[in-house]
Write a protein that holds these residues in place. Structure first.
Motif, PDB file in Angstrom:
ATOM      1  N   THR A 133       0.650  -1.381  -0.069  1.00  0.00           N
ATOM      2  CA  THR A 133      -0.031  -0.059   0.041  1.00  0.00           C
ATOM      3  C   THR A 133       0.821   1.306  -0.056  1.00  0.00           C
ATOM      4  O   THR A 133       0.332   1.980  -0.763  1.00  0.00           O
ATOM      5  CB  THR A 133      -0.904   0.070   1.302  1.00  0.00           C
ATOM      6  OG1 THR A 133      -1.616  -1.085   1.405  1.00  0.00           O
ATOM      7  CG2 THR A 133      -1.922   1.229   1.261  1.00  0.00           C
ATOM      8  N   ALA A 134       1.987   1.265   0.759  1.00  0.00           N
ATOM      9  CA  ALA A 134       2.697   2.550   0.921  1.00  0.00           C
ATOM     10  C   ALA A 134       1.889   3.372   1.512  1.00  0.00           C
ATOM     11  O   ALA A 134       1.090   3.193   2.582  1.00  0.00           O
ATOM     12  CB  ALA A 134       3.392   2.793  -0.367  1.00  0.00           C
ATOM     13  N   ILE A 135       1.779   4.787   1.013  1.00  0.00           N
ATOM     14  CA  ILE A 135       0.694   5.783   1.469  1.00  0.00           C
ATOM     15  C   ILE A 135      -0.686   5.687   0.972  1.00  0.00           C
ATOM     16  O   ILE A 135      -1.443   6.777   0.993  1.00  0.00           O
ATOM     17  CB  ILE A 135       1.533   7.142   1.430  1.00  0.00           C
ATOM     18  CG1 ILE A 135       1.788   7.610  -0.179  1.00  0.00           C
ATOM     19  CG2 ILE A 135       2.740   7.320   2.304  1.00  0.00           C
ATOM     20  CD1 ILE A 135       2.258   9.079  -0.584  1.00  0.00           C
ATOM     21  N   GLY A 136      -0.683   4.785   0.144  1.00  0.00           N
ATOM     22  CA  GLY A 136      -2.022   4.669  -0.433  1.00  0.00           C
ATOM     23  C   GLY A 136      -2.218   5.364  -1.926  1.00  0.00           C
ATOM     24  O   GLY A 136      -3.306   5.405  -2.357  1.00  0.00           O
ATOM     25  N   PHE A 137      -1.206   5.839  -2.639  1.00  0.00           N
ATOM     26  CA  PHE A 137      -1.513   6.704  -3.611  1.00  0.00           C
ATOM     27  C   PHE A 137      -2.011   5.913  -4.773  1.00  0.00           C
ATOM     28  O   PHE A 137      -2.950   6.111  -5.488  1.00  0.00           O
ATOM     29  CB  PHE A 137      -0.109   7.233  -4.093  1.00  0.00           C
ATOM     30  CG  PHE A 137      -0.072   7.954  -5.382  1.00  0.00           C
ATOM     31  CD1 PHE A 137      -0.429   9.267  -5.509  1.00  0.00           C
ATOM     32  CD2 PHE A 137       0.232   7.368  -6.580  1.00  0.00           C
ATOM     33  CE1 PHE A 137      -0.444  10.112  -6.737  1.00  0.00           C
ATOM     34  CE2 PHE A 137       0.253   7.989  -7.939  1.00  0.00           C
ATOM     35  CZ  PHE A 137      -0.307   9.401  -7.765  1.00  0.00           C
ATOM     36  N   SER A 138      -1.277   4.690  -5.062  1.00  0.00           N
ATOM     37  CA  SER A 138      -1.840   3.722  -6.201  1.00  0.00           C
ATOM     38  C   SER A 138      -3.215   3.219  -5.965  1.00  0.00           C
ATOM     39  O   SER A 138      -4.034   3.097  -6.918  1.00  0.00           O
ATOM     40  CB  SER A 138      -0.888   2.558  -6.411  1.00  0.00           C
ATOM     41  OG  SER A 138      -0.405   2.003  -5.326  1.00  0.00           O
ATOM     42  N   ALA A 139      -3.611   2.897  -4.544  1.00  0.00           N
ATOM     43  CA  ALA A 139      -4.806   2.348  -4.375  1.00  0.00           C
ATOM     44  C   ALA A 139      -5.913   3.434  -4.785  1.00  0.00           C
ATOM     45  O   ALA A 139      -7.009   3.223  -5.401  1.00  0.00           O
ATOM     46  CB  ALA A 139      -4.915   1.926  -3.038  1.00  0.00           C
ATOM     47  N   ILE A 140      -5.679   4.752  -4.421  1.00  0.00           N
ATOM     48  CA  ILE A 140      -6.542   5.903  -4.650  1.00  0.00           C
ATOM     49  C   ILE A 140      -6.705   5.976  -6.256  1.00  0.00           C
ATOM     50  O   ILE A 140      -7.673   6.168  -6.682  1.00  0.00           O
ATOM     51  CB  ILE A 140      -5.928   7.208  -3.693  1.00  0.00           C
ATOM     52  CG1 ILE A 140      -6.292   6.912  -2.560  1.00  0.00           C
ATOM     53  CG2 ILE A 140      -6.811   8.259  -4.409  1.00  0.00           C
ATOM     54  CD1 ILE A 140      -5.541   7.981  -1.413  1.00  0.00           C
ATOM     55  N   LEU A 141      -5.432   6.057  -6.998  1.00  0.00           N
ATOM     56  CA  LEU A 141      -5.595   6.077  -8.317  1.00  0.00           C
ATOM     57  C   LEU A 141      -6.280   4.965  -8.909  1.00  0.00           C
ATOM     58  O   LEU A 141      -7.092   5.255  -9.840  1.00  0.00           O
ATOM     59  CB  LEU A 141      -3.963   5.886  -9.028  1.00  0.00           C
ATOM     60  CG  LEU A 141      -4.068   6.162 -10.354  1.00  0.00           C
ATOM     61  CD1 LEU A 141      -2.462   7.080 -10.751  1.00  0.00           C
ATOM     62  CD2 LEU A 141      -4.041   4.928 -11.170  1.00  0.00           C
ATOM     63  N   MET A 142      -6.309   3.756  -8.363  1.00  0.00           N
ATOM     64  CA  MET A 142      -6.983   2.849  -8.942  1.00  0.00           C
ATOM     65  C   MET A 142      -8.705   3.180  -8.903  1.00  0.00           C
ATOM     66  O   MET A 142      -9.459   2.631  -9.474  1.00  0.00           O
ATOM     67  CB  MET A 142      -6.587   1.414  -8.395  1.00  0.00           C
ATOM     68  CG  MET A 142      -5.343   0.938  -9.192  1.00  0.00           C
ATOM     69  SD  MET A 142      -4.792  -0.878  -8.663  1.00  0.00           S
ATOM     70  CE  MET A 142      -4.354  -0.548  -7.197  1.00  0.00           C
ATOM     71  N   ALA A 143      -8.859   3.497  -7.543  1.00  0.00           N
ATOM     72  CA  ALA A 143      -9.992   3.804  -7.260  1.00  0.00           C
ATOM     73  C   ALA A 143     -10.673   5.224  -8.115  1.00  0.00           C
ATOM     74  O   ALA A 143     -11.875   5.084  -8.376  1.00  0.00           O
ATOM     75  CB  ALA A 143     -10.323   4.331  -5.628  1.00  0.00           C
ATOM     76  N   GLU A 144      -9.912   5.927  -8.486  1.00  0.00           N
ATOM     77  CA  GLU A 144     -10.258   7.200  -9.251  1.00  0.00           C
ATOM     78  C   GLU A 144     -10.683   6.908 -10.608  1.00  0.00           C
ATOM     79  O   GLU A 144     -11.666   7.483 -11.191  1.00  0.00           O
ATOM     80  CB  GLU A 144      -9.103   8.271  -9.068  1.00  0.00           C
ATOM     81  CG  GLU A 144      -9.041   9.034  -7.639  1.00  0.00           C
ATOM     82  CD  GLU A 144     -10.034  10.056  -7.139  1.00  0.00           C
ATOM     83  OE1 GLU A 144      -9.688  11.202  -7.508  1.00  0.00           O
ATOM     84  OE2 GLU A 144     -11.382   9.803  -6.915  1.00  0.00           O
TER      85      GLU A 144
END
Length: 217
Positions: free
Chosen positions: A62-73
């Motif tokens: 996850t790290a700071i959540g950047f890529s998860a948020i990008l995938m959600a967006e």
């Protein structure tokens, strides 16, 4: 640098940017010297999400959540994202970032070592993004394969190690030799697996895109 730096700079100059929250998180990550996925990978993920339209996504790292948020967006369909992180300091930051992005209802963070978390997961995912400890990719692969549904996509980031993957293990620094060896083994396993069709691409720091084979492949 896997691809010539001037070419990468030009390609990135064509990028249209992200949503406001992602741009803000990227600026914060740069100021704090926290690694996030490169611009080239961001663009690639957006394209793959548009093509696959996954409903269940698993992220390893996850790290700071950047890529998860990008995938959600940027996923064009409603989805559920499960992401795994072991580093305590970043878990709290990631959770706050999910709330800032308004994605806390669809992104579920599982705390712990992926080696222990992955075997506990049930069901399947149609899209898996691997961006965790590079030396562990090979160890995660059997569980990732189990969890990926037929015709599902597995994307692995940072597999070419800034181009050092082509060097002899004795040409890399001693502290990198274990990761170098394991990543070479991971790439061999993926590209020679009967369960995957895989392409290795010089995007960012190198990626693989694998499709779990069905009857048509």
């Amino acid at each position: 640098m896997v691809v010539e730096e001037r070419l990468v700079t030009y390609i990135n100059s064509l990028d249209r940017g992200n949503t406001e929250i992602l741009d803000e998180l990227e600026r914060e990550a740069k100021r704090s010297d926290v690694p996030i996925i490169r611009k080239e990978m961001q663009s690639f993920l957006k394209v793959m999400l548009g093509m696959k339209k996954p409903k269940k996504i698993l992220e390893v790292g996850t790290a700071i959540g950047f890529s998860a948020i990008l995938m959600a967006e940027y996923n064009p369909v409603s989805c559920e994202i499960t992401t795994i992180e072991n580093y305590e300091k970043r878990i709290g930051i990631a959770k706050k970032n999910f709330e800032r992005a308004g994605k806390q209802e669809i992104i579920h963070l599982l705390e712990g070592d992926a080696k222990e978390v992955l075997p506990s997961l049930q069901g399947t995912f149609d899209f898996i993004f691997m961006d965790a400890a590079k030396g562990q990719y090979l160890h995660f692969l059997p569980q990732v394969c189990r969890l990926l549904e037929t015709d599902g996509i597995l994307i692995s980031d940072n597999v070419l190690q800034n181009g050092e993957i082509i060097e002899s293990r004795f040409a890399v620094t001693r502290r990198k030799r274990t990761i170098h060896k394991r990543m070479r083994e991971y790439l061999y396993e993926l590209t020679h697996s009967e369960e995957f069709a895989t392409s290795v691409l010089p995007i960012g720091d190198g990626i693989t895109i694998s499709v779990k084979k069905g009857s048509r492949i």
